[in-house]
Design a protein around this motif. Structure first.
Motif, PDB file in Angstrom:
ATOM      1  N   VAL A  28     123.414 -30.939 -55.644  1.00 11.73           N
ATOM      2  CA  VAL A  28     123.225 -31.483 -56.997  1.00 11.73           C
ATOM      3  C   VAL A  28     123.672 -32.947 -57.018  1.00 11.73           C
ATOM      4  CG1 VAL A  28     123.986 -31.346 -59.419  1.00 11.73           C
ATOM      5  CG2 VAL A  28     123.493 -29.239 -58.137  1.00 11.73           C
ATOM      6  N   ILE A  29     122.877 -33.761 -57.681  1.00 11.51           N
ATOM      7  CA  ILE A  29     123.211 -35.187 -57.797  1.00 11.51           C
ATOM      8  C   ILE A  29     123.905 -35.432 -59.136  1.00 11.51           C
ATOM      9  CG2 ILE A  29     122.208 -37.504 -58.043  1.00 11.51           C
ATOM     10  CD1 ILE A  29     119.967 -36.533 -56.133  1.00 11.51           C
ATOM     11  N   LEU A  30     124.957 -36.245 -59.084  1.00 11.25           N
ATOM     12  CA  LEU A  30     125.665 -36.620 -60.313  1.00 11.25           C
ATOM     13  C   LEU A  30     125.523 -38.128 -60.526  1.00 11.25           C
ATOM     14  CD1 LEU A  30     127.734 -36.064 -62.640  1.00 11.25           C
ATOM     15  CD2 LEU A  30     129.535 -36.570 -60.965  1.00 11.25           C
ATOM     16  N   MET A  31     125.120 -38.504 -61.741  1.00 15.06           N
ATOM     17  CA  MET A  31     125.126 -39.924 -62.126  1.00 15.06           C
ATOM     18  C   MET A  31     125.803 -40.024 -63.487  1.00 15.06           C
ATOM     19  SD  MET A  31     121.250 -41.069 -61.003  1.00 15.06           S
ATOM     20  CE  MET A  31     121.524 -42.817 -61.288  1.00 15.06           C
ATOM     21  N   ALA A  32     126.579 -41.072 -63.696  1.00 23.48           N
ATOM     22  CA  ALA A  32     127.325 -41.140 -64.947  1.00 23.48           C
ATOM     23  C   ALA A  32     127.451 -42.571 -65.462  1.00 23.48           C
ATOM     24  CB  ALA A  32     128.717 -40.532 -64.755  1.00 23.48           C
ATOM     25  N   GLU A  33     127.192 -42.730 -66.738  1.00 25.69           N
ATOM     26  CA  GLU A  33     127.446 -44.012 -67.422  1.00 25.69           C
ATOM     27  C   GLU A  33     128.877 -43.933 -67.939  1.00 25.69           C
ATOM     28  OE1 GLU A  33     124.532 -43.945 -70.562  1.00 25.69           O
ATOM     29  OE2 GLU A  33     122.847 -44.030 -69.167  1.00 25.69           O
ATOM     30  N   VAL A  34     129.766 -44.735 -67.374  1.00 22.37           N
ATOM     31  CA  VAL A  34     131.172 -44.589 -67.789  1.00 22.37           C
ATOM     32  C   VAL A  34     131.715 -45.871 -68.419  1.00 22.37           C
ATOM     33  CG1 VAL A  34     131.699 -42.707 -66.186  1.00 22.37           C
ATOM     34  CG2 VAL A  34     132.082 -45.066 -65.468  1.00 22.37           C
ATOM     35  N   MET A  35     132.481 -45.666 -69.461  1.00 26.88           N
ATOM     36  CA  MET A  35     133.003 -46.770 -70.253  1.00 26.88           C
ATOM     37  C   MET A  35     133.933 -47.669 -69.424  1.00 26.88           C
ATOM     38  SD  MET A  35     132.025 -47.492 -73.186  1.00 26.88           S
ATOM     39  CE  MET A  35     132.320 -48.460 -74.618  1.00 26.88           C
ATOM     40  N   ALA A  36     134.721 -47.063 -68.532  1.00 27.12           N
ATOM     41  CA  ALA A  36     135.681 -47.857 -67.751  1.00 27.12           C
ATOM     42  C   ALA A  36     134.953 -48.961 -66.995  1.00 27.12           C
ATOM     43  CB  ALA A  36     136.431 -46.958 -66.777  1.00 27.12           C
ATOM     44  N   GLU A  37     133.803 -48.634 -66.392  1.00 24.93           N
ATOM     45  CA  GLU A  37     133.075 -49.620 -65.597  1.00 24.93           C
ATOM     46  C   GLU A  37     132.342 -50.626 -66.474  1.00 24.93           C
ATOM     47  OE1 GLU A  37     133.479 -49.844 -62.289  1.00 24.93           O
ATOM     48  OE2 GLU A  37     134.880 -48.210 -62.633  1.00 24.93           O
ATOM     49  N   ALA A  38     131.896 -50.154 -67.630  1.00 23.00           N
ATOM     50  CA  ALA A  38     131.117 -51.044 -68.510  1.00 23.00           C
ATOM     51  C   ALA A  38     131.994 -52.058 -69.224  1.00 23.00           C
ATOM     52  CB  ALA A  38     130.324 -50.221 -69.518  1.00 23.00           C
ATOM     53  N   THR A  39     133.310 -51.813 -69.247  1.00 21.35           N
ATOM     54  CA  THR A  39     134.163 -52.682 -70.067  1.00 21.35           C
ATOM     55  C   THR A  39     135.335 -53.339 -69.330  1.00 21.35           C
ATOM     56  OG1 THR A  39     135.415 -50.738 -70.717  1.00 21.35           O
ATOM     57  CG2 THR A  39     133.703 -51.467 -72.236  1.00 21.35           C
ATOM     58  N   TYR A  40     135.510 -53.093 -68.025  1.00 16.39           N
ATOM     59  CA  TYR A  40     136.730 -53.653 -67.418  1.00 16.39           C
ATOM     60  C   TYR A  40     136.658 -55.172 -67.325  1.00 16.39           C
ATOM     61  CZ  TYR A  40     135.025 -54.439 -62.694  1.00 16.39           C
ATOM     62  OH  TYR A  40     134.351 -54.917 -61.608  1.00 16.39           O
ATOM     63  N   VAL A  41     135.466 -55.735 -67.318  1.00 13.74           N
ATOM     64  CA  VAL A  41     135.286 -57.112 -67.803  1.00 13.74           C
ATOM     65  C   VAL A  41     134.191 -57.015 -68.869  1.00 13.74           C
ATOM     66  CG1 VAL A  41     136.029 -58.360 -65.704  1.00 13.74           C
ATOM     67  CG2 VAL A  41     133.614 -57.708 -65.991  1.00 13.74           C
ATOM     68  N   PRO A  42     134.162 -57.951 -69.817  1.00 15.73           N
ATOM     69  CA  PRO A  42     133.191 -57.808 -70.919  1.00 15.73           C
ATOM     70  C   PRO A  42     131.774 -58.179 -70.495  1.00 15.73           C
ATOM     71  CG  PRO A  42     134.456 -59.832 -71.196  1.00 15.73           C
ATOM     72  CD  PRO A  42     135.031 -59.145 -69.993  1.00 15.73           C
ATOM     73  N   HIS A  43     131.135 -57.271 -69.757  1.00 16.11           N
ATOM     74  CA  HIS A  43     129.811 -57.569 -69.199  1.00 16.11           C
ATOM     75  C   HIS A  43     128.815 -57.989 -70.274  1.00 16.11           C
ATOM     76  CE1 HIS A  43     130.920 -55.869 -65.313  1.00 16.11           C
ATOM     77  NE2 HIS A  43     131.349 -54.788 -65.921  1.00 16.11           N
ATOM     78  N   HIS A  44     127.958 -58.889 -69.871  1.00 16.15           N
ATOM     79  CA  HIS A  44     126.834 -59.344 -70.698  1.00 16.15           C
ATOM     80  C   HIS A  44     126.006 -58.127 -71.150  1.00 16.15           C
ATOM     81  CE1 HIS A  44     123.169 -61.551 -71.723  1.00 16.15           C
ATOM     82  NE2 HIS A  44     123.728 -62.704 -71.374  1.00 16.15           N
TER      83      HIS A  44
END
Ligand code: FAD
Length: 512
Positions: A28-44
């Motif tokens: 089974v493949i797992l993919m995840a949109e996670v807040m920690a990665e999206a916000t550890y710098v304030p990405h464009h």
């Protein structure tokens, strides 16, 4: 299930090593949109849309190919917000025999992953990322025992080992490097190519809505959003570059023009770094174009050098030198990053253009990054950590493995010259030569000091003076230092006073 295969957001390649020998029936493949990665710098905002949309499209392609994909969306109620949390939840749900993942592009994430085996109590296999020409251990072998780790030497080895643009054991055309032909300023041209643009589909539209709601405080313009979000689109965009722009890529590689955000650049770094394009494939296509007489050698060689040379080299340096590398600060920069990096509100036309298009497109080309925003930060003595976090946040192609060595090493000289043999600094003169920004600037590039003079002029000499101890004996700076030493004292003082007055305004938060 048998194996739980975690695929990260920049691993969107069907041939990613974590999928090797995998079995759609058992794994089974797992993919995840996670807040920690999206916000550890304030990405464009555009960067987040690009990645989440490309991830969702990739998951769909995997499902179409028969895989079972557990995809966790950012807004899913139980989303724990981190990779580790999502793997833990999936392990509980699916009770796999082991976890398989391809190594991430960031030291911080790899360190965290190394604990998973103990924390989860099951085998975690971290595989080498085979999408690169040179893996970390091969680079280490190359670096071992060398006094200097120059890109040019590494690049030649890579040309030999891959055979790209090689004719027997000789480089095509007889020379390794045609950079001297790649420094022409460009002219405004009605027929300037534009990168291929794509209409957002329903998946992208969902992500646009999500980002608008959840990342409101992040910088950058959300729309128009036109990036490729699938491999097929990214390949179409690359072919468009081959047909329309490659021919002039080399010649105008260092040029900058007002309102021309892309010139003859490929605009594929976000696609390459996320895995939608393969570096091997794009290099092969450029070699083909050269041998089919579709582009001159300075274009083909210049392009190959960026990918086979620079891109692989900075990655090698990153894994060789982390984690200490991120904290290096050889020139002791300590000034906070000026606010105009986040707004574009400055009277310096070059900075206004570079930052302005960065906010619009999450893109600026290399010379803008290096000789405008990077140059200014270095001359002004900005803290390299703040500079690094800015570059990591604002560009759609920014991941630490590639961004950090480029920013901290190449652009800010914070590694003391490991990566660059001299700091990339210039006065207004270089920017004027390579662009048409200065003609339209409130400052006068020909005025050296005082009211209305281009700030880069005084800052340049101030920088050299300030760093005479660290840089005064650098052979590549022999000429500017000789000029500085020969200058009459009162001229020197005018430069220093001018720089001081400018930096005081900057520190006071006044518009500069
Ligand atoms: P082109 O000019 O068309 O070049 C083709 C390809 O060559 C690029 O897509 C890229 O994959 C590769 N390439 C070119 N130069 C470099 C380089 N110095 N290092 C690595 N790859 C290179 N590039 C990133 O991919 N991510 C970053 O976060 C990043 N941060 C940078 C920060 C600074 C301060 C500087 C000076 C450069 C940075 N670069 C980064 C390198 C370079 O500016 C971008 O790769 C390039 O502008 C991307 O646009 P393009 O695809 O149109 O490139």
């Amino acid at each position: 299930c048998r194996n739980l295969i975690l695929i990260l957001g920049d691993q969107l390649s069907a041939d990613i090593s974590s999928l090797r020998q995998a079995d759609p029936e058992a794994d089974v493949i797992l993919m995840a949109e996670v807040m920690a990665e999206a916000t550890y710098v304030p990405h464009h905002k555009k960067k987040i849309v690009f990645l989440f949309s490309a991830m969702r499209h990739f998951a769909q392609e995997l499902r179409d190919a028969g895989w079972t994909v557990n995809y966790v969306q950012l807004d899913d109620t139980d989303n724990s917000g981190s990779f580790e949390g999502e793997v833990r939840r999936a392990v509980r749900r699916l009770t796999p025999e082991r976890v398989v993942v391809t190594e991430p592009g960031e030291w911080r994430v790899l360190e965290n992953m190394r604990h998973w085996q103990d924390d989860l109590g099951l085998p975690v296999e971290i595989r080498t990322d085979s999408r690169f020409f040179c893996d970390a251990s091969t680079f280490r072998g190359w670096a071992d025992g060398r006094k200097q780790l120059r890109m040019e030497n590494f690049y030649r080895e890579m040309r030999k080992s891959t055979g790209l643009l090689m004719e027997g054991d000789k480089p095509a055309g007889g020379k390794w490097n045609y950079d001297a032909e790649n420094r022409k300023p460009a002219k405004q041209d009605l027929f300037m190519p534009e990168p291929l643009q794509f209409e957002p589909d329903a998946i992208t539209q969902d992500v646009l809505n999500l980002v608008e709601q959840r990342f409101e405080s992040h910088i950058g313009q959300l729309e128009p959003f036109w990036f490729a979000v699938t491999r097929a689109q990214a390949e179409a965009a690359f072919h468009h570059f081959l047909d329309e722009a490659l021919e002039n890529f080399g010649t105008y590689q260092d040029a900058m023009l007002r309102g021309e955000k892309f010139l003859y650049h490929a605009v594929i770094s976000a696609y390459l770094n996320a895995g939608l394009l393969s570096p091997k494939n794009v290099c092969e296509k450029v070699v083909e174009a050269y041998y089919a007489d579709n582009c001159p050698l300075n274009a083909a060689e210049g392009f190959i050098r960026q990918i086979l040379g620079w891109r692989e080299y900075v990655r090698g340096i990153y894994w060789l030198k982390m984690p200490g590398y991120a904290r290096e600060n050889a020139l002791k920069g300590s000034r906070p990053l000026p606010a105009f990096y986040w707004t574009g509100e400055t009277s310096m036309k070059c900075v206004q253009e570079a930052v302005g298009q960065t906010l619009e497109e999450a893109y600026a080309h290399h010379i803008q990054r290096l000789m405008v925003t990077g140059n200014f930060a270095l001359l002004a003595g900005v803290d390299p950590v703040e500079v690094h976090e800015w570059y990591l946040a604002v560009y759609a192609d920014a991941y630490e493995w590639v961004e950090l060595p480029n920013t901290l090493g190449m652009s800010q000289f914070a590694d003391g010259g490991l990566l660059a043999s001299k700091p990339y600094i210039s006065s207004g003169n270089y920017i004027n030569k390579m662009s048409d920004y200065c003609e339209n600037c409130d400052y006068n590039v020909r005025k050296k000091t005082g009211e209305g003079a281009c700030p880069f002029n005084a800052l340049y000499w101030d920088f050299l003076d300030r760093h005479a101890d660290e840089l005064g004996t650098n052979p590549r700076l022999g000429q500017p230092y000789a000029t500085w030493r020969r200058m009459p004292d009162d001229t020197k003082q005018e430069y220093l006073d001018s720089a001081k007055a400018f930096l005081a305004k900057l520190d006071a938060g006044e518009r500069v």
